[in-house]
Design a protein around this motif. Structure first.
Motif, PDB file in Angstrom:
ATOM      1  N   SER A  51       0.861  -1.203   0.000  1.00  0.00           N
ATOM      2  CA  SER A  51       0.000   0.000   0.000  1.00  0.00           C
ATOM      3  C   SER A  51       0.886   1.239   0.000  1.00  0.00           C
ATOM      4  CB  SER A  51      -0.858   0.011   1.262  1.00  0.00           C
ATOM      5  OG  SER A  51      -1.516   1.253   1.406  1.00  0.00           O
ATOM      6  N   ILE A  52       0.296   2.354  -0.427  1.00  0.00           N
ATOM      7  CA  ILE A  52       0.991   3.628  -0.220  1.00  0.00           C
ATOM      8  C   ILE A  52       1.273   3.796   1.278  1.00  0.00           C
ATOM      9  CG2 ILE A  52      -1.150   4.980  -0.019  1.00  0.00           C
ATOM     10  CD1 ILE A  52       0.377   7.327  -1.282  1.00  0.00           C
ATOM     11  N   ALA A  53       0.422   3.164   2.100  1.00  0.00           N
ATOM     12  CA  ALA A  53       0.600   3.256   3.557  1.00  0.00           C
ATOM     13  C   ALA A  53       1.905   2.617   4.029  1.00  0.00           C
ATOM     14  CB  ALA A  53      -0.590   2.602   4.258  1.00  0.00           C
ATOM     15  N   TYR A  94      -1.869   0.322  10.942  1.00  0.00           N
ATOM     16  CA  TYR A  94      -2.091  -0.155   9.565  1.00  0.00           C
ATOM     17  C   TYR A  94      -0.858   0.175   8.708  1.00  0.00           C
ATOM     18  CZ  TYR A  94      -3.840  -0.810   4.865  1.00  0.00           C
ATOM     19  OH  TYR A  94      -3.964  -1.227   3.559  1.00  0.00           O
ATOM     20  N   GLY A 102      -2.673   3.244  -3.880  1.00  0.00           N
ATOM     21  CA  GLY A 102      -3.272   4.297  -3.052  1.00  0.00           C
ATOM     22  C   GLY A 102      -4.747   3.965  -2.894  1.00  0.00           C
ATOM     23  N   TYR A 149       0.000   8.391   7.585  1.00  0.00           N
ATOM     24  CA  TYR A 149      -1.004   9.458   7.653  1.00  0.00           C
ATOM     25  C   TYR A 149      -1.599   9.430   9.052  1.00  0.00           C
ATOM     26  CZ  TYR A 149      -3.828   5.396   6.264  1.00  0.00           C
ATOM     27  OH  TYR A 149      -4.393   4.149   6.173  1.00  0.00           O
ATOM     28  N   ARG A 163     -12.826  -0.938   7.741  1.00  0.00           N
ATOM     29  CA  ARG A 163     -12.083  -0.058   8.665  1.00  0.00           C
ATOM     30  C   ARG A 163     -13.024   0.595   9.675  1.00  0.00           C
ATOM     31  NH1 ARG A 163      -7.429   3.939   6.753  1.00  0.00           N
ATOM     32  NH2 ARG A 163      -6.165   2.826   8.234  1.00  0.00           N
ATOM     33  N   PHE A 210     -12.961  -1.972   1.747  1.00  0.00           N
ATOM     34  CA  PHE A 210     -11.886  -1.672   2.710  1.00  0.00           C
ATOM     35  C   PHE A 210     -12.312  -0.670   3.798  1.00  0.00           C
ATOM     36  CE2 PHE A 210      -8.191   0.987   3.821  1.00  0.00           C
ATOM     37  CZ  PHE A 210      -7.234   0.038   4.167  1.00  0.00           C
TER      38      PHE A 210
HETATM   39  C1  8X3 Z   1      -5.165   1.452   1.806  1.00  0.00           C
HETATM   40  C2  8X3 Z   1      -4.956   2.842   1.359  1.00  0.00           C
HETATM   41  O1  8X3 Z   1      -4.411   5.187   2.193  1.00  0.00           O
HETATM   42  O2  8X3 Z   1      -6.291   4.044   3.204  1.00  0.00           O
HETATM   43  O3  8X3 Z   1      -3.962   0.809   2.041  1.00  0.00           O
HETATM   44  O4  8X3 Z   1      -4.069   3.377   3.730  1.00  0.00           O
HETATM   45  S1  8X3 Z   1      -4.917   3.895   2.695  1.00  0.00           S
END
Ligand code: 8X3
Ligand code: NDP
Length: 257
Positions: free
Chosen positions: A144-146, A157, A188, A151, A198, A194
């Motif tokens: 992931s970008i994560a 995560y 991203g 953030y 969450r 998802f």
């Molecule tokens: C899922 C994208 O930016 O919600 O990995 O983490 S983000």
């Protein structure tokens, strides 16, 4: 593009979102598919669609990747003709909550770490020895970008996806000198279930994640995963960071009011 027809592909988290799209895109290439997730009913819907459209061979594995024994047993008990896995897509994963670490729910942390990191490890540990023995294989991890940028509230995560990135790098080193490839596809914002997961079914909150922007779709990611899997044997797509045009970083998303 190299043909992967008749190869056997395992996709974890194939009951929804990116995993379900990967299943469909791989089916188009004429592979046999092992689709894994906890919700068998959802897997069956994906499998029916694929079998009707492409006459693919599909084997369903109802498995919780967090359960080490279950993972080991599921793969060890595959019928003989399904045992030679050519491609593994480690996609099963989730986020829980978006809280400051000091206010975080520890159960959420356990779930993310157990799924995104330990689950990926258990599945990989079950299937990689066979690839090494056969001197053939490709592992594609969905990062992931994560894993590149944090953030606010992303703490655990983001840490799990940074771990996935580190594991992809480490795996490439451990497989040095073999023809086995390791790719990391790092998206991203993709509109899937998802955010619903969450925010534990708070659909309004989940919708706001994608509001006013044009996010990636699961098919956008699946096409890239299949692209990685169909390169000539001298090419390894090592890491692909893919963002919506409306997203410049983990925290910069262009939204129309
Ligand atoms: C899922 C994208 O930016 O919600 O990995 O983490 S983000
Ligand atoms: P979805 O919620 O739509 O799909 C998640 C999939 O993971 C489901 O098939 C779910 O199946 C499976 N899964 C979750 N926990 C387990 C478990 N314990 N055992 C087995 N399977 C499990 O989300 P996405 O498609 O968006 O997510 C797929 C991957 O992409 C994840 O790794 C996610 O972190 C990553 N990602 C997502 C992005 C996004 O913006 N959507 C961006 C970057 C990366 P089931 O519940 O049936 O077990």
């Amino acid at each position: 593009m190299v043909s992967i027809e008749k190869q056997t592909v395992v996709i974890t988290g194939a009951s929804s979102g990116i995993g379900a799209s990967c299943a469909k895109m791989f089916a188009k290439e004429g592979v046999s598919l092992i689709l894994a997730a906890r919700r068998r009913d959802k897997l069956e819907v994906v499998a029916t669609e694929i079998k009707q459209a492409y006459q693919s061979k599909v084997y369903l594995l109802e498995v919780d990747v967090r359960e080490r024994g279950e993972v080991e047993k599921s793969f060890a008990s595959l019928p003989e003709s399904w045992r030679n896995i050519d491609i593994l897509v480690n996609n099963a994963g989730l986020s829980r909550g978006l809280d400051k670490l000091q206010e975080g729910d520890i159960q959420n942390w356990e779930e993310m770490i157990d799924t995104n990191v330990k689950g990926l490890l258990y599945v990989t540990r079950s299937l990689l020895p066979g690839m090494v023995e056969r001197n053939q294989g490709h592992i594609i991890n969905i990062g992931s970008i994560a894993g590149h940028q944090n953030y606010p509230g992303g703490n655990v995560y983001c840490a799990t996806k940074a771990a996935v990135r580190a594991l992809s790098e480490g795996l490439k080193m451990d497989l040095f000198g073999t023809p086995i490839r390791v790719s990391s596809v790092d998206p991203g914002t993709v509109e899937t279930n998802f955010s619903n997961v969450r925010f534990r079914g708070d659909t309004e909150k989940a919708k706001r994640v994608y509001q006013g922007m044009n996010p990636l779709t699961p098919d956008d990611i699946a096409e890239i995963v299949v692209f990685c899997a169909t390169r000539p044997s001298n090419v390894n797509m090592s890491e692909v960071l893919v963002l919506a045009t409306d997203q410049s970083s983990a925290t910069m998303v262009n939204r129309q009011k």
